[in-house]
Write an enzyme that holds these catalytic residues in place. Structure first.
Site, PDB file in Angstrom:
ATOM      1  CE  LYS A   1      -3.810   1.998   2.740  1.00 22.98           C
ATOM      2  NZ  LYS A   1      -4.691   1.775   3.914  1.00 22.98           N
TER       3      LYS A   1
ATOM      4  CB  SER B   1      -7.869   3.576   2.862  1.00 24.64           C
ATOM      5  OG  SER B   1      -7.050   3.023   3.877  1.00 24.64           O
TER       6      SER B   1
ATOM      7  CB  SER C   1      -8.307   0.809   5.769  1.00 28.29           C
ATOM      8  OG  SER C   1      -9.029   2.008   5.839  1.00 28.29           O
TER       9      SER C   1
END
Lengths: 55, 449
Positions: free
Chosen positions: B81, B156, B180
């Site tokens: 990420k 996210s 997330s």
């Protein structure tokens, strides 16, 4: 003295050092109202004994 | 050497084994994944593509494998990420503000992946600064669900979930402040683990909410997630979970107001998972935790305040450098009073105590990961009989309690609803990832059956 919610929000934001445009205030207002509602719910959820150790 | 293509969507543990046995080379694998990333570019899973740097790392891994060196992830491509600092690789946090930032050091979690031999395989798309769950990123592209590109992957860590499900990497690293990791895992159909608070170091991950942020893996199987957890935490919960018995474990199936607003087909899958566990000798009983009703308010006040503390300078000096939704959240956070923050922490203490008491009666909690399946990109409201709910509020409603309490929580796919994946969530006591993974593994097995 600010009288509407919108004016109150704009004044609070200024005090916090934010420089908001009128559109920013419009964008922020629904979120601000939701926030105030949630905080009010939290306050109401706290029973008196939850506050005993505060004062 | 065999073709790497069939391996691209295999479990990570199988990929690692094939590499050790030299049935496939790291370079073949990297090239196969790169071709797939190109073909899936419409999903906007990546912000920074793996590129030549990954091929160089693959060549180095190949040399080490040829020498017979060991490493739990030697030659395995892991996507990261883009919230985690990566040495000499651009790290944007999904923002315009950091679009040119090239860190000189790795985040601690990235360092642990590299130390285990992993190839850092590109930087995945995320909601800007991880502050939202739609993954509709205004600067790097609106991420799309691989099951249906008209729908959101959730966020996210949406890019990481897409990369895992679409077979664009072997596993991925994510972060979870309100759900997330687990939300995109559930909406896209992979496994996602938010470990106990602090079990994986946060150093080098751009913070969102200091008391809520967690680091964790996303992968295609529970076993994969267990292996990644062991590498990332330096502990052995994944290894212990493989041997742990689940027979006779007490499962608390969450009921009450917080799960009343759940799509019926999602509820149906969770009930089916509970029934299947019962048939396998676990003791399932229904439980309620009334304090969970205050989750959304407590999480919102806490996160708004903490995120605005992180961004206190930029939100005042460069507000236009943020996307509209994140800007509004950060501006709101600057208005949170100290007394409100304290109120939320007191409620958080009540929630922590209530869930702690429940773990005296049950060994794990079972509940949906999200009340809804993947929403259509751009949808802002979920309509329930009892009234409307913002999509982002609905998505975090069942995950955020475990950010507030720091307890380990795993999302495992279990069936589908209207052709879209459903995730069930398993939650355990503090630092008991082994139990959570053991039950998750059984659910995975039952889902396949």
């Amino acid at each position: 003295m600010p009288v509407t919610e919108r004016e109150q929000l704009a004044a609070t934001a200024r005090a916090a050092g934010l420089h908001l445009t009128p559109k920013d205030v419009s964008d922020l207002l629904p979120a601000w109202k939701r926030y105030l509602g949630l905080v009010e719910q939290l306050r109401a959820a706290m029973t008196p004994e939850d506050w005993d150790d505060v004062g | 050497m065999t073709s790497a293509e069939p391996l691209t969507a295999a479990p990570l543990v199988e990929i690692a084994r094939s590499l050790r046995q030299r049935r496939v080379s790291p370079l073949e694998l990297v090239d196969a994944y790169s071709r797939r990333i190109e073909a899936a570019s419409n999903l906007h899973a990546f912000i920074t593509l793996p590129g030549e740097r990954a091929r160089q790392a693959a060549r180095r891994a190949e040399t080490r494998l040829a020498r017979g060196e060991a490493g739990a992830l030697l030659g395995v491509p892991i996507a990261v990420k883009d919230l985690f600092a990566t040495r000499a690789i651009r790290t944007t946090a999904g923002s315009r503000i950091l679009k040119d930032w090239v860190p000189s050091r790795d985040a601690a979690a990235v360092g642990r992946l590299r130390a285990a031999g992993a190839i850092i395989f590109g930087k995945t798309n995320l909601h800007e600064f991880a502050y939202g769950v739609s993954n509709a990123n205004p600067w790097w592209g609106v991420a799309r669900n691989p099951h249906d590109p008209t729908r959101s992957p959730g966020g996210s860590s949406g890019g990481s979930a897409i990369a895992v499900v679409a077979g664009l990497c072997a596993g991925a690293l994510g972060s979870d402040t309100g759900g997330s990791i687990r939300i995109p895992a559930a909406l896209c159909g992979c496994v996602g683990l938010k470990p106990t608070f602090g079990a994986i170091p946060l150093e080098g991950a751009i913070p969102l909410g200091w008391s809520l942020d967690h680091v964790g893996p996303l992968a295609r199987t529970v076993g994969d997630v267990g292996l990644l957890l062991d590498v990332l935490s330096g502990l052995d919960a994944g290894r212990r979970a493989r041997r742990a018995s689940t027979h006779g474990l007490r499962v608390g199936l969450l009921k009450g107001p917080i799960v009343q607003k759940v799509q019926p087909r999602v509820s149906h899958q969770v009930e089916a998972a509970a029934a299947a566990l019962r048939r396998r000798g676990l003791k399932v009983r229904e439980i309620t935790i009334p304090e969970m009703e205050w989750t959304v308010a407590t999480q919102l006040v806490t996160l708004r305040a903490e995120a605005s503390a992180v961004h206190r300078r930029w939100i005042r000096t460069r507000p236009r450098a943020y996307g509209a939704d994140v800007r509004t959240r950060l501006q709101l956070g600057t208005l949170v009073g100290g007394a409100d923050y304290v109120l939320a922490q007191r409620m958080r203490g009540r929630l922590r105590a209530a869930i702690g008491r429940i773990f005296e009666e049950v060994d794990v909690l079972l509940l949906p990961t999200t009340p809804i399946t993947a929403p259509v990109v751009g949808d802002r409201t979920v309509r329930w009989r009892a009234g409307d709910e913002p999509v982002d509020g609905a998505l975090v409603r069942l995950t955020a309690p475990f950010n507030l309490t720091g307890l380990p929580a795993l999302s495992v796919p279990f069936g589908q609803a209207d052709g879209l994946p459903v995730g069930v969530q398993v939650v355990g006591p503090w630092m008991n990832e082994a139990r959570v993974l053991a039950v998750g593994r059984l659910i995975e097995e039952l889902a396949e059956a």
